[in-house]
Design a protein around this motif. Sequence first.
Motif, short mmCIF file in Angstrom:
data_model
loop_
_atom_site.label_atom_id
_atom_site.label_comp_id
_atom_site.label_asym_id
_atom_site.label_seq_id
_atom_site.Cartn_x
_atom_site.Cartn_y
_atom_site.Cartn_z
N PHE A 208 0.90 -1.21 0.03
CA PHE A 208 0.04 0.04 0.14
C PHE A 208 0.96 1.19 -0.02
CE2 PHE A 208 -2.19 3.50 1.93
CZ PHE A 208 -3.38 3.53 1.32
N ARG A 209 1.97 1.29 0.84
CA ARG A 209 2.87 2.59 0.90
C ARG A 209 3.13 2.70 -0.41
NH1 ARG A 209 4.82 -0.06 5.44
NH2 ARG A 209 6.70 -0.54 4.51
N GLN A 210 3.71 1.68 -1.11
CA GLN A 210 4.31 2.01 -2.71
C GLN A 210 3.44 2.51 -3.74
OE1 GLN A 210 5.84 -2.02 -3.51
NE2 GLN A 210 7.66 -1.78 -2.18
N LEU A 211 2.03 1.87 -3.56
CA LEU A 211 1.19 2.14 -4.43
C LEU A 211 0.70 3.74 -4.06
CD1 LEU A 211 -0.85 -0.85 -4.80
CD2 LEU A 211 0.61 0.19 -6.47
N TRP A 212 0.39 4.15 -2.91
CA TRP A 212 -0.03 5.30 -2.58
C TRP A 212 1.05 6.55 -2.76
CZ3 TRP A 212 -4.48 7.00 -1.07
CH2 TRP A 212 -4.75 8.22 -0.43
N ALA A 213 2.35 6.16 -2.84
CA ALA A 213 3.30 7.05 -3.04
C ALA A 213 3.25 7.60 -4.56
CB ALA A 213 4.78 6.70 -2.68
N GLY A 214 2.78 6.53 -5.37
CA GLY A 214 2.81 6.84 -6.92
C GLY A 214 1.53 7.72 -7.32
N HIS A 215 0.52 8.12 -6.29
CA HIS A 215 -0.54 8.68 -6.70
C HIS A 215 -1.33 8.15 -7.83
CE1 HIS A 215 -0.09 12.41 -4.04
NE2 HIS A 215 1.16 11.74 -3.84
N PRO A 216 -1.60 7.00 -7.90
CA PRO A 216 -2.71 6.76 -8.92
C PRO A 216 -4.05 7.08 -8.80
CG PRO A 216 -2.31 4.66 -7.50
CD PRO A 216 -1.26 5.91 -6.99
N VAL A 217 -4.69 7.47 -9.73
CA VAL A 217 -6.23 7.96 -9.56
C VAL A 217 -7.00 6.98 -10.66
CG1 VAL A 217 -5.83 10.00 -8.66
CG2 VAL A 217 -5.78 9.86 -11.04
N LYS A 218 -7.84 6.25 -10.28
CA LYS A 218 -8.71 5.28 -11.12
C LYS A 218 -10.21 5.48 -10.80
CE LYS A 218 -4.91 2.20 -12.16
NZ LYS A 218 -4.72 2.43 -13.54
#
Length: 284
Positions: A208-218
Amino acid sequence: MTGDIGDFLRSRRARIQPHDVGLPDHGRRRVPGLRREEVAQLAGVSVDYYIRLEQGRGPSVSDAVLDAIARVLRLNSTEQAHLRALARPAAPAPGAVPGAVQEVRAGVRLLLEAVGGSAPAFVLGRRMDVLAWNALADAVTGYSAMPEGFRNIARQVFLDPAVRALYPQWAQIAEETVGHLRLDAGRHPGDPVLEELTEELSARSEKFRQLWAGHPVKQKSHGVKIIDHPLVGFLELPYETLALPGEPDQLLVVYSPRPGSETARRLARLAENVSLAPALVLNV
């Protein structure tokens, strides 16, 4: 969540290489992608103006400027809407109470039951809380067996080890989940309950930390979800997500198996034995 607009814009600048937008790529760069000065130049605004925007301290931004920045950074429609939400934070609704119980209308509950004979369906609220469901959705995912505070898609995806077996496409679902939470954060800036949720997930899940840091929006309005159900096996479930009129923060999600398919037959068997369906309880 101060700084979200800067983090979002930096993540999108990093995706664009100078040669992608017709700029020379000379010398060593300290950061990947475009520099702030280059975005400003291509968008037709001053460097100071763009820096203040990225720092979240700029004046009210016009549609024309946001459109120009979105064009330079090649934002899709969902990302562009997210940028607008970050640049123009919405004020809380009058009388809104953070973390207040989200109510589902009686008519929506009747609708859930009306489609419940062959279609699992549920209502998704703020922060990906599951607010209501029909019996077949419960048989597929076990919402009723979960502690009330953990009837939340994000907690289920990132904190329950059993979910990786339930969802063969777990990596894709994980990214979509974070993308949905990012949209929610943009629409409701400063929500303390959402901040608590993301802090909890960040502390307990490296992914989750890795994905959250990438700021994906879907924005997942439709698609196909694959579930490996412990009782009936693989289910291929096309779904549609519908915004409920009068409830801007509630979505009706309906899984509609293709008529005559193996999934439809397996769901029918599950519906006949709904009381026997194994509960899927969060291991938290």
